[in-house]
Enzyme design. Structure first.
Site, short mmCIF file in Angstrom:
data_model
loop_
_atom_site.label_atom_id
_atom_site.label_comp_id
_atom_site.label_asym_id
_atom_site.label_seq_id
_atom_site.Cartn_x
_atom_site.Cartn_y
_atom_site.Cartn_z
N LYS A 39 3.21 58.99 -28.81
CA LYS A 39 2.97 58.03 -29.85
C LYS A 39 2.75 56.63 -29.30
CE LYS A 39 6.86 59.90 -32.25
NZ LYS A 39 8.03 59.62 -33.10
N GLY A 40 3.16 56.42 -28.06
CA GLY A 40 3.24 55.07 -27.51
C GLY A 40 1.95 54.28 -27.52
N ASP A 99 4.12 55.20 -15.21
CA ASP A 99 5.32 54.91 -14.42
C ASP A 99 5.30 55.82 -13.18
OD1 ASP A 99 7.87 54.18 -13.61
OD2 ASP A 99 8.92 55.22 -15.21
N LYS A 127 2.99 50.33 -14.28
CA LYS A 127 4.27 49.98 -13.63
C LYS A 127 4.31 50.65 -12.27
CE LYS A 127 8.36 51.37 -15.37
NZ LYS A 127 9.45 51.38 -16.37
N PHE A 148 11.99 47.80 -17.65
CA PHE A 148 11.72 48.70 -18.77
C PHE A 148 11.23 47.86 -19.94
CE2 PHE A 148 12.50 51.45 -22.37
CZ PHE A 148 12.03 52.66 -21.87
N ASP A 155 8.61 52.37 -26.83
CA ASP A 155 9.92 52.50 -27.47
C ASP A 155 11.06 52.58 -26.47
OD1 ASP A 155 9.39 55.20 -26.49
OD2 ASP A 155 11.05 55.83 -27.76
N ARG A 161 9.00 50.12 -31.42
CA ARG A 161 7.56 50.39 -31.31
C ARG A 161 6.72 49.40 -32.11
NH1 ARG A 161 6.59 55.36 -28.76
NH2 ARG A 161 8.01 57.05 -29.23
P1 5GP Z 1 5.48 58.76 -16.33
O1 5GP Z 1 5.20 60.19 -16.61
O2 5GP Z 1 4.29 57.98 -15.80
O3 5GP Z 1 6.71 58.57 -15.45
O4 5GP Z 1 5.97 58.08 -17.65
C1 5GP Z 1 5.20 57.87 -18.70
C2 5GP Z 1 6.04 57.81 -19.94
O5 5GP Z 1 7.39 57.35 -19.70
C3 5GP Z 1 5.42 56.80 -20.84
O6 5GP Z 1 4.44 57.38 -21.67
C4 5GP Z 1 6.63 56.29 -21.60
O7 5GP Z 1 6.90 57.14 -22.68
C5 5GP Z 1 7.79 56.39 -20.63
N1 5GP Z 1 8.04 55.11 -19.94
C6 5GP Z 1 7.98 54.85 -18.62
N2 5GP Z 1 8.26 53.56 -18.36
C7 5GP Z 1 8.50 52.97 -19.56
C8 5GP Z 1 8.84 51.63 -19.96
O8 5GP Z 1 8.97 50.68 -19.17
N3 5GP Z 1 9.00 51.46 -21.30
C9 5GP Z 1 8.86 52.45 -22.22
N4 5GP Z 1 9.05 52.13 -23.48
N5 5GP Z 1 8.54 53.70 -21.88
C10 5GP Z 1 8.35 53.97 -20.56
#
Ligand code: 5GP
Length: 175
Positions: A39-40, A99, A127, A148, A155, A161
């Protein structure tokens, strides 16, 4: 838990406009499908789509990642797939934040199997600190080293959100 303003709504608006114009010019004459990750990415996606100024189809995917409150575990599954055909169409995948890269890597793999003409990745926030897999980010809104962030679709435990700006969460919070 405290929140510090990181990116204002004016800065977001400016950057979204720049990204949209770059995407539109890179895809001129192509059949474009914007794919948002629920949803982000919803607010970023809808602002970006309306700033494009060129025809585009829209669709959504949803991934489930079994992790903790603030990080993904690496086990990512697609729980909602796209409904449109992307064969011979150009796809721009729109995500809120990358991330570790695991979520996007999984979705990119799934979409590639559908034979799009091209597949580009657009993220609101890149990030860098915890990247585990290389993800080519073709269009990036903002880069942060760590922390974060919440707001503008992002969220923490389903809260924040609907804020119009992006904030850094500070202090002690369960991760
Ligand atoms: P990844 O698979 O790249 O580690 O993470 C992606 C998902 O982790 C993002 O779609 C999000 O839901 C969550 N996420 C990672 N870092 C953050 C952050 O700093 N803030 C938020 N709200 N969600 C994050």
């Amino acid at each position: 838990m405290q929140m510090q303003l990181l990116i204002s709504k004016e800065a977001i608006k400016r950057r979204v406009r720049e990204l949209a114009s770059q995407i539109a010019s890179d895809h001129s004459g192509r059949e474009l499908v914007l794919v948002g990750i629920l949803k982000g990415a919803v607010f970023f996606f809808s602002d970006l789509a309306r700033e494009l100024g060129v025809p585009a189809r829209i669709d959504f995917v949803r991934a489930a990642s079994y992790g903790s409150l603030s990080t993904s575990s690496g086990t990512v599954t697609l729980i909602k797939d796209i409904e449109l055909s992307v064969e011979n169409r150009s796809v721009v995948l729109v995500e809120d934040i990358v991330d570790t890269g695991l979520t996007l890597a999984c979705i990119v793999e799934e979409l590639k199997k559908k034979n799009p003409l091209s597949l580009k990745v657009c993220v609101l926030v890149d990030k860098l600190e915890r990247r585990k897999v290389e993800i080519p980010v073709d269009y990036c809104g903002f880069r942060i080293e760590s922390g974060f962030v919440v707001g503008y679709g992002l969220d923490y435990d389903e809260q924040y959100r609907n804020l119009s700006e992006i904030y850094a969460l500070q202090g002690d919070f369960p991760t």
